[in-house]
Design an enzyme around this catalytic site. Structure first.
Site, PDB file in Angstrom:
ATOM      1  N   TYR A 158       3.215  -1.127   0.245  1.00 59.75           N
ATOM      2  CA  TYR A 158       3.993  -0.038   0.836  1.00 59.75           C
ATOM      3  C   TYR A 158       5.451  -0.493   0.979  1.00 59.75           C
ATOM      4  CZ  TYR A 158       5.741   2.518   5.024  1.00 59.75           C
ATOM      5  OH  TYR A 158       6.479   3.209   5.941  1.00 59.75           O
ATOM      6  N   ASP A 243      -4.141  -3.661   7.921  1.00 66.61           N
ATOM      7  CA  ASP A 243      -3.594  -2.357   8.268  1.00 66.61           C
ATOM      8  C   ASP A 243      -4.583  -1.323   7.730  1.00 66.61           C
ATOM      9  OD1 ASP A 243      -2.253   0.054   8.458  1.00 66.61           O
ATOM     10  OD2 ASP A 243      -0.326  -0.745   7.803  1.00 66.61           O
ATOM     11  N   ILE A 245      -4.772   1.960   8.307  1.00 67.58           N
ATOM     12  CA  ILE A 245      -4.228   3.265   8.659  1.00 67.58           C
ATOM     13  C   ILE A 245      -4.854   4.406   7.855  1.00 67.58           C
ATOM     14  CG2 ILE A 245      -2.280   3.252   7.052  1.00 67.58           C
ATOM     15  CD1 ILE A 245      -0.557   4.415   9.192  1.00 67.58           C
ATOM     16  N   LYS A 283      -2.008   9.349   9.546  1.00 70.09           N
ATOM     17  CA  LYS A 283      -2.538   9.700   8.233  1.00 70.09           C
ATOM     18  C   LYS A 283      -3.867  10.423   8.344  1.00 70.09           C
ATOM     19  CE  LYS A 283       0.913   7.296   6.674  1.00 70.09           C
ATOM     20  NZ  LYS A 283       2.110   7.941   6.110  1.00 70.09           N
TER      21      LYS A 283
END
Lengths: 445, 519
Positions: A158, A243, A245, A283
């Site tokens: 990312y 992570d 998410i 998200k």
């Protein structure tokens, strides 16, 4: 460098810090340049059908109706949200305890458990709230690493990490190179190589940070890779940050293994306490505007430290209050998670099929709000510049803003991340149509 | 000394011990013996050496030394990985994280923690500890509550057709705050600061509270290791807000009661020179106005002096004006923004902090402001807001609240009046006990001179009094030491969460404490 003097009386230009003048925020990269183009000419179904379609923003809008219906039913006149007769405007207004509302933490823990199908348990007292996952990642970095230390991060990653993990913290990112030969999964060789690279440069590695499911790949990390990663971190005595998410955006729940599951069966504290999970509602629940993120750590010291440091990034008491009852309503969250997965899967199929028909292949993905598309065969020059040129053509000619792999530090050129969940199906079809037409034109020449 | 492969645990004590085991010690001890020459060269140098090295050996045996994390420790093989009884090294946190988790030794935090264990309640716990250590106001909750019950939902779900559309509050919006919110804040700030100054929304960045506002400014204006000059006494929270992560130092500039704790240019000059002598770069001056904890309001002249000084030395000025709307005295509040805008100075070095936690009594909402005249600072701060922004639904509520001019005027009038009334009562109560307060005109607390109750006119005496107030009188008031005040005996007492009937209770407890310490 800044060069201002805003007053004639004074020839002394006052200095700013290195943080203020650095470009580590990365907002000069193409990832963000495309957004500017979108802002200037945004697509709109009725008012601007030839505008730029935003396919560079990983936002989830496919399940808004579920939220709306629930809130309308359970929250008449805002009773749930603190206006009429609801518990404590007073508590809401004054509450700024960095521990966070207990009911809200319990709700988050329960939600995270549900996403993992009950395969891992979460203790609400290990949940530290932050204003978004962005803040959670930065906060963890401050806690786990000193300036000039490094975190190992698998590529492609990312683009925001360059900023979130490095800007104020002074910490470096050393990439773990992954490529398409094995679907971009992390290999032991790549891991060791990255570690060695850091050592050779005299940089101290403090941890490995992965995103699972991965952004931009849109694919889950295999269980055996997670086990290997944890083992590696134990051997090197470093941290492992996962992570997660997009954990609620995995199309088939059975295909996701959280690092929490691996740790669940481990009693040895010295193994567990190096593991930390980042999560957010931005998200899976499609609520990025609410700024709700969390650090979940198996390390007591990290929990204590993160809690105190979270005063720089607290979640508004109003938000905690608003979401606590919704997230603890298991009937709702169960239904939401199920339907959300289903709709994302459907979107994914539409886009992958559509691209296939245009002669474009994607990485086999199973999660997230985007697909990882391979346009390597279209590149005139198989270089980063070649890729950026193609990206520019797609932005200017097709009026599609997609994210070039370069901005994700991908070591193979020609890959692009394409988001599909922040628009209606109609808009997605239009984007696909533009791609088809583009490919047709190219074939003719 | 062998290493057994395990690592230093991340306890603070371990780190300090490690720090103590430094090379200089190993050199000095034997040298001292040599220099003293007592008991002969041999004995004079050998014995201290031996003692010292035995001490080190003992310490090392008790706790393994730090191993180089870059080395592979001699740990078990992969197959034994998840089994118990493994000597796997304990993973460490960063050195900057270490001091953060330590229990605080500041009376400011100690007092706050103690109240939580036994909080006073007018009905349910009349023997509990009365909280005077938290600068919060509940005086106008009735007005806020009424506004919220009438307007909360509407303000959050603002949409044209009256239908609830979650996308208006769910989606990403610019992290620095919606333009409408910045406009509303600009107007609000101008209004509460007397209308003599106007704020440009494009110079403004909205933050998740005053705490991130001050930290972000510190990150933008100073490098790690630089310093801000800060007049004392100052708000104890600044230590954390500024030092936790930025690495910026705070250099106290001591102020005295004789000046009503107002900073002077000569004190600033002196502090700056001392800093320079020891090679510390000063990047700016940070102060609060109305000041916390004293509550005094800086005059126009003082503000001009500070800005002139900053200009001369080419440093920044940060004015924390978070109590600007809580002015109840007769003295006029002047914002540093007004001085900056006057055209007499270089305004690019001026930055203002504001927030709604004090004036509007909604600290839980988390809404603060960075206002800067320096374009690059505004731009950097905007980008840093991704780490500390206000949720969109809350922004919508605030837009509605701050733009409701009629309500705001009613609220501010009541807020000021009620603080004034409470202040008069509180100060009068203390006066009856012969306890004076510093002159103050703003804020949620008063600066009380309890030196007459000290057993010894010293920091030690003050801390003893703090402890007695907490445990015997069961009152949590923040001692001046926690605020770096150099004159002992001063305490900050926040009175804006008190009901009128609480005040005599407090005064009685203080009176009894005094009686018992006399006998």
């Amino acid at each position: 460098m800044m060069e201002r003097s805003s007053n004639n009386n004074n020839n002394n230009v006052v200095e700013l810090s290195r943080v203020a003048v650095s470009d580590t925020h990365g907002e000069d990269s193409p990832y963000f340049a495309g957004w500017k183009a979108y802002d200037e000419n945004p697509y709109d179904e009725s008012h601007n059908p030839s505008g730029v379609i935003q396919m560079g923003l990983a936002e989830n809008q496919v399940s808004f109706d579920l939220l709306e219906t629930y809130l309308e039913k359970k929250n008449p006149e805002g009773s749930m949200w603190g206006s009429k007769g609801a518990p404590g405007f007073r508590e809401n207004a004054l509450f700024q305890d960095y521990h966070g509302l207990k009911t809200f933490r319990q709700a988050m823990a329960s939600f995270m458990e549900q996403i993992r199908g009950g395969k891992a348990r979460f203790d609400p007292d290990r949940i530290v709230l932050t204003a978004g996952a962005t803040a959670a990642n930065e906060l963890l970095t401050f806690i786990l690493a000193d300036p000039n230390d490094a975190l190992l991060v698998p590529t492609p990653y990312y683009p925001g990490f360059d900023r979130d993990l490095r800007w104020r913290t002074g910490v470096k990112i050393v990439p773990i190179h992954c490529d398409s030969s094995n679907h971009f999964q992390i290999t032991p060789e790549a891991l060791e190589s990255a570690y060695q690279t850091a050592r050779d440069a005299n940089i101290r590695v403090r941890g490995v940070l992965i995103t699972n499911p991965s952004n931009p790949l849109g694919a889950t990390v295999q269980k055996k890779v997670l086990e290997y990663l944890l083992d590696f971190c134990v051997r090197k005595n470093i941290h492992l940050v996962s992570d997660e998410i997009y954990s609620g955006s995995v199309f088939h729940a059975s295909e996701f293994t959280s690092v929490a599951e691996i740790v669940e069966n481990i009693d040895d504290v010295s193994v567990k306490e190096r593991v930390h999970i980042v999560y957010s509602l931005s998200k899976d629940l499609g609520l990025p505007g609410f700024r709700v993120g969390t650090i979940y750590s198996y390390n007591d010291n990290v929990v204590r430290t993160a809690r105190r440091m979270s005063s720089f990034t607290l979640v508004s008491s109003q938000t905690q209050h608003m979401l606590a009852s919704m997230l603890s309503d298991e009937e709702f969250t169960d239904k939401y998670i199920r339907i959300n997965r289903e709709r994302l899967r459907r979107r994914y199929e539409i886009i992958v099929e559509g691209l296939k028909k245009a002669g474009i292949e994607c990485l086999k993905g199973n999660a997230g709000l985007f697909c990882w598309m391979n346009l390597g065969f279209l590149l005139e020059k198989k270089t980063k510049d070649g890729e950026l040129q193609l990206w520019d053509v797609i932005l200017k000619e097709l009026k599609l803003n997609i994210s070039p792999g370069t901005s994700c530090h991908c070591s193979e050129v020609g890959w692009f991340r394409v988001c599909f969940a922040n628009m209606s199906e109609n808009t997605l079809e239009i984007a696909l149509k533009r791609i088809h037409e583009f490919m047709d034109r190219r074939r003719r020449f | 000394l062998s290493t057994n492969g395990s690592n230093l645990s991340s306890t603070p004590e371990a780190t300090t011990i490690a720090a103590a085991e430094q090379f200089p010690m190993r050199l000095i001890v034997p040298l001292r013996g040599v220099i003293q020459g007592r008991g002969g060269l041999f004995v004079g140098s050998l014995i201290p050496c031996c003692l010292f090295y035995f001490l080190q050996l003992y310490l090392k045996r008790r706790r393994p030394p730090p191993s180089d994390p870059a080395e592979l420790p001699r740990t078990s093989s992969r197959t034994n990985l998840f089994s118990r009884g493994n000597s796997i090294g304990r993973v460490r946190v960063s050195s900057r994280a270490v001091p953060v988790a330590k229990p605080s030794d500041s009376p400011y935090y100690i007092g706050l923690e103690r109240v939580k264990t036994d909080p006073y309640d007018r009905i349910k716990n009349t023997d509990g500890i009365i909280q005077l250590g938290l600068a919060e106001s509940t005086l106008c909750f009735d007005l806020l509550k009424r506004w919220m019950s009438e307007n909360l939902m509407e303000s959050m779900m603002q949409s044209d057709d009256g239908e609830f559309d979650i996308s208006s509050i769910a989606m990403y919006k610019p992290f620095e705050g919606l333009l409408e919110l910045r406009v509303a804040f600009a107007d609000f700030m101008s209004r509460i600061m007397g209308g003599n100054v106007s704020f440009d929304p494009s110079n403004m960045v909205i933050t998740a509270g005053g705490t991130p506002a001050i930290e972000v400014l510190a990150f933008c204006l100073a490098d790690h290791g630089n310093a801000f000059l800060i007049p004392t006494p100052y708000y104890p929270g600044f230590d954390r807000d500024i030092k936790f992560r930025t690495g910026v130092e705070l250099i106290p500039v001591h102020c005295r009661n004789s000046d009503n704790f107002t900073v002077t240019v000569s004190a600033l000059e002196q502090a700056l020179n001392q800093a320079r002598k020891r090679g510390c770069k000063v990047s700016g001056i940070l102060f609060s106005n109305p000041s916390n904890p004293v509550g005094n309001i800086l005059s126009r002249e003082t503000l001009q002096d500070i800005l002139r000084f900053a200009q001369e030395k080419n440093i920044h000025v940060i004015s924390d004006e978070i109590f600007a709307g809580s002015v109840y005295g007769d003295k006029e509040f002047v914002s540093m923004a007004e001085i900056a805008g006057s055209g007499d100075f270089d305004k690019s070095r001026v930055h203002i902090i504001y927030g709604l936690s004090k004036d509007l009594s909604i600290p839980g909402f988390r809404a603060g402001v960075i206002y800067s005249f320096h374009e690059d600072v505004v731009n950097a701060a905007k980008k840093l807001m991704r780490f500390s922004s206000v949720p969109v639904p809350v922004q919508r509520i605030l837009i509605s609240l701050l733009s409701d001019v009629r309500f705001i005027e009613e609220y501010m009038r009541a807020h000021r009046q009620r603080i004034r009334d409470k202040h008069i009562r509180f100060v009068e109560g203390l006066k009856q006990l012969g306890i004076p307060c510093a002159e103050s005109g703003g804020g949620l607390s008063c600066w009380v001179d309890m030196s007459s109750l000290l057993t010894s006119y010293s920091e030690k005496g003050e801390l003893e009094l703090f402890e007695k107030l907490l445990t015997v009188a069961k009152i949590n008031a923040t001692p001046g030491t926690a605020c770096y005040c150099i004159e002992p005996g001063w305490f900050r007492c926040c009175f804006t969460a008190l009901a009128d009937e609480d005040i005599p209770v407090i005064m009685e407890r203080i009176r009894q404490l005094r009686e018992s310490s006399r006998s």
